[in-house]
Design a protein around this motif. Sequence first.
Motif, PDB file in Angstrom:
ATOM      1  N   ASP A  12      74.474  -2.567  33.753  1.00  0.00           N
ATOM      2  CA  ASP A  12      74.858  -3.335  32.624  1.00  0.00           C
ATOM      3  C   ASP A  12      76.138  -3.095  32.126  1.00  0.00           C
ATOM      4  O   ASP A  12      76.908  -3.947  31.566  1.00  0.00           O
ATOM      5  N   ARG A  13      76.564  -1.872  31.968  1.00  0.00           N
ATOM      6  CA  ARG A  13      77.991  -1.661  31.391  1.00  0.00           C
ATOM      7  C   ARG A  13      78.956  -1.840  32.227  1.00  0.00           C
ATOM      8  O   ARG A  13      79.888  -2.586  31.901  1.00  0.00           O
ATOM      9  N   ILE A  14      78.967  -2.037  33.705  1.00  0.00           N
ATOM     10  CA  ILE A  14      79.735  -2.344  34.476  1.00  0.00           C
ATOM     11  C   ILE A  14      80.026  -4.011  34.314  1.00  0.00           C
ATOM     12  O   ILE A  14      81.011  -4.280  34.521  1.00  0.00           O
ATOM     13  N   PHE A  15      78.721  -4.428  34.437  1.00  0.00           N
ATOM     14  CA  PHE A  15      78.786  -6.027  34.438  1.00  0.00           C
ATOM     15  C   PHE A  15      79.596  -6.496  33.155  1.00  0.00           C
ATOM     16  O   PHE A  15      80.360  -7.563  33.172  1.00  0.00           O
ATOM     17  N   GLU A  16      79.423  -5.945  31.845  1.00  0.00           N
ATOM     18  CA  GLU A  16      79.829  -6.157  30.609  1.00  0.00           C
ATOM     19  C   GLU A  16      81.455  -6.058  30.874  1.00  0.00           C
ATOM     20  O   GLU A  16      82.204  -6.775  30.098  1.00  0.00           O
ATOM     21  N   GLU A  17      81.829  -4.915  31.203  1.00  0.00           N
ATOM     22  CA  GLU A  17      83.211  -4.455  31.296  1.00  0.00           C
ATOM     23  C   GLU A  17      84.181  -5.300  31.943  1.00  0.00           C
ATOM     24  O   GLU A  17      84.839  -5.917  31.691  1.00  0.00           O
ATOM     25  N   SER A  18      83.312  -5.691  33.381  1.00  0.00           N
ATOM     26  CA  SER A  18      83.979  -6.642  34.151  1.00  0.00           C
ATOM     27  C   SER A  18      84.201  -8.249  33.535  1.00  0.00           C
ATOM     28  O   SER A  18      85.224  -8.661  33.685  1.00  0.00           O
ATOM     29  N   LEU A  19      83.232  -8.491  32.990  1.00  0.00           N
ATOM     30  CA  LEU A  19      83.032  -9.688  32.368  1.00  0.00           C
ATOM     31  C   LEU A  19      84.298  -9.847  31.270  1.00  0.00           C
ATOM     32  O   LEU A  19      84.932 -10.689  31.117  1.00  0.00           O
ATOM     33  N   ALA A  20      84.180  -8.634  30.382  1.00  0.00           N
ATOM     34  CA  ALA A  20      85.221  -8.843  29.453  1.00  0.00           C
ATOM     35  C   ALA A  20      86.800  -8.707  29.993  1.00  0.00           C
ATOM     36  O   ALA A  20      87.753  -9.235  29.311  1.00  0.00           O
ATOM     37  N   PHE A  21      86.916  -7.889  31.005  1.00  0.00           N
ATOM     38  CA  PHE A  21      88.044  -7.887  31.803  1.00  0.00           C
ATOM     39  C   PHE A  21      88.549  -9.208  32.047  1.00  0.00           C
ATOM     40  O   PHE A  21      90.014  -9.467  31.892  1.00  0.00           O
ATOM     41  N   ILE A  22      87.951  -9.874  32.884  1.00  0.00           N
ATOM     42  CA  ILE A  22      87.876 -11.311  33.308  1.00  0.00           C
ATOM     43  C   ILE A  22      88.354 -12.206  32.368  1.00  0.00           C
ATOM     44  O   ILE A  22      89.206 -13.173  32.382  1.00  0.00           O
ATOM     45  N   GLY A  23      87.482 -12.187  31.054  1.00  0.00           N
ATOM     46  CA  GLY A  23      87.694 -13.068  30.215  1.00  0.00           C
ATOM     47  C   GLY A  23      88.961 -12.686  29.332  1.00  0.00           C
ATOM     48  O   GLY A  23      89.553 -13.772  28.950  1.00  0.00           O
ATOM     49  N   ARG A  24      89.423 -11.654  29.296  1.00  0.00           N
ATOM     50  CA  ARG A  24      90.729 -11.345  28.588  1.00  0.00           C
ATOM     51  C   ARG A  24      92.066 -12.053  29.410  1.00  0.00           C
ATOM     52  O   ARG A  24      92.873 -12.363  28.951  1.00  0.00           O
ATOM     53  N   LEU A  25      91.907 -11.896  30.801  1.00  0.00           N
ATOM     54  CA  LEU A  25      92.931 -12.488  31.432  1.00  0.00           C
ATOM     55  C   LEU A  25      92.944 -13.740  32.083  1.00  0.00           C
ATOM     56  O   LEU A  25      93.829 -14.363  32.510  1.00  0.00           O
ATOM     57  N   ALA A  26      91.667 -14.337  31.837  1.00  0.00           N
ATOM     58  CA  ALA A  26      91.400 -15.713  32.229  1.00  0.00           C
ATOM     59  C   ALA A  26      91.163 -16.670  31.069  1.00  0.00           C
ATOM     60  O   ALA A  26      89.867 -16.653  31.102  1.00  0.00           O
ATOM     61  N   PRO A  27      91.797 -17.027  30.310  1.00  0.00           N
ATOM     62  CA  PRO A  27      91.503 -17.635  28.928  1.00  0.00           C
ATOM     63  C   PRO A  27      90.435 -18.969  29.352  1.00  0.00           C
ATOM     64  O   PRO A  27      89.733 -19.395  28.261  1.00  0.00           O
ATOM     65  N   SER A  28      90.619 -19.580  30.503  1.00  0.00           N
ATOM     66  CA  SER A  28      89.648 -20.617  30.744  1.00  0.00           C
ATOM     67  C   SER A  28      88.302 -20.211  30.782  1.00  0.00           C
ATOM     68  O   SER A  28      87.373 -21.102  30.749  1.00  0.00           O
ATOM     69  N   VAL A  29      87.896 -19.029  30.992  1.00  0.00           N
ATOM     70  CA  VAL A  29      86.517 -18.664  30.944  1.00  0.00           C
ATOM     71  C   VAL A  29      86.216 -18.779  29.506  1.00  0.00           C
ATOM     72  O   VAL A  29      86.654 -18.382  28.647  1.00  0.00           O
ATOM     73  N   GLY A  30      84.929 -19.401  29.410  1.00  0.00           N
ATOM     74  CA  GLY A  30      84.452 -19.864  28.019  1.00  0.00           C
ATOM     75  C   GLY A  30      84.686 -21.281  27.586  1.00  0.00           C
ATOM     76  O   GLY A  30      84.116 -21.725  26.348  1.00  0.00           O
ATOM     77  N   LYS A  31      85.919 -21.931  28.431  1.00  0.00           N
ATOM     78  CA  LYS A  31      86.209 -23.292  28.017  1.00  0.00           C
ATOM     79  C   LYS A  31      84.981 -24.090  28.758  1.00  0.00           C
ATOM     80  O   LYS A  31      84.187 -23.904  29.456  1.00  0.00           O
ATOM     81  N   GLU A  32      85.542 -25.515  28.939  1.00  0.00           N
ATOM     82  CA  GLU A  32      84.778 -26.564  29.808  1.00  0.00           C
ATOM     83  C   GLU A  32      84.312 -25.890  31.368  1.00  0.00           C
ATOM     84  O   GLU A  32      85.185 -25.445  31.965  1.00  0.00           O
TER      85      GLU A  32
END
Length: 259
Positions: A233-253
């Motif tokens: 779960d730590r891996i998944f959370e860190e990975s998602l946070a990393f991608i979300g920080r670099l790809a602002p479109s994550v979380g949008k439409e």
Amino acid sequence: MPVLPGAEPYRHEGGPVGVLLCHGFTGSPQSLRPWAEQHAAHGLTVSLPLLPGHGTSWEDMQVTRWQDWYAEVDRELRLLRERCERVFVAGLSMGGALALRLAVKHGDTVQGVVVVNPANKVHGLSAYALPAARHFVRTTKGIASDIAKEGAAEVGYDRVPLHAAHSVRNFFRLLDGELPQVTQPLLLLRSAHDHVVPAVDSARILSRVSSTDVTEVVLEQSYHVATLDHDADRIFEESLAFIGRLAPSVGKEGTAAVG
């Protein structure tokens, strides 16, 4: 030869941000399936291919080489790039090495790299014996299921074909020379206790890449196949946070919010 149950490739059509996941040497997509599904649940487009010679029998793997495995992930990345605005590459063990080479060869079209217990070298006497031994001995003991979590198991081979092992040794040596060409943001997660890939491999990778945005996370409760272990779960959370920080479109439409 039929694919072993659970070793099938996995793909999910999601939003404009895509991630390619690369499994390890003698392993299969099963080791990364929970990681892939977690990213899919957050709206990402996900590709988790089965590498040639893997997921069936070690006899199939005996006739494949690193060029075959790399060609598969390279093809998948090109397909992912056609339907995604931003792409990330990730991998476990040798899959981490494949992801790093994709970053080298695809340059700025890869937004970031996530590696878990990445392999950089075949260690010990076996590395020196491989060139000759592979002509006399077909296999050696397998490396699958190095997992601390009770009841967890990896779908992988119980034998390692030496011709393939020699090929992966050559691949690691080639990649080591290419690592300075890695410039993308890098998230490296490594287990404090790994019986397959020593910590020196991660240290070597971190010392060789040219990335300036680098994060190292130590996983205290897991062995080599950390994606199926206590720290998954730590891996998944860190990975998602990393991608979300670099790809602002994550979380949008078209995607769900990362969190």
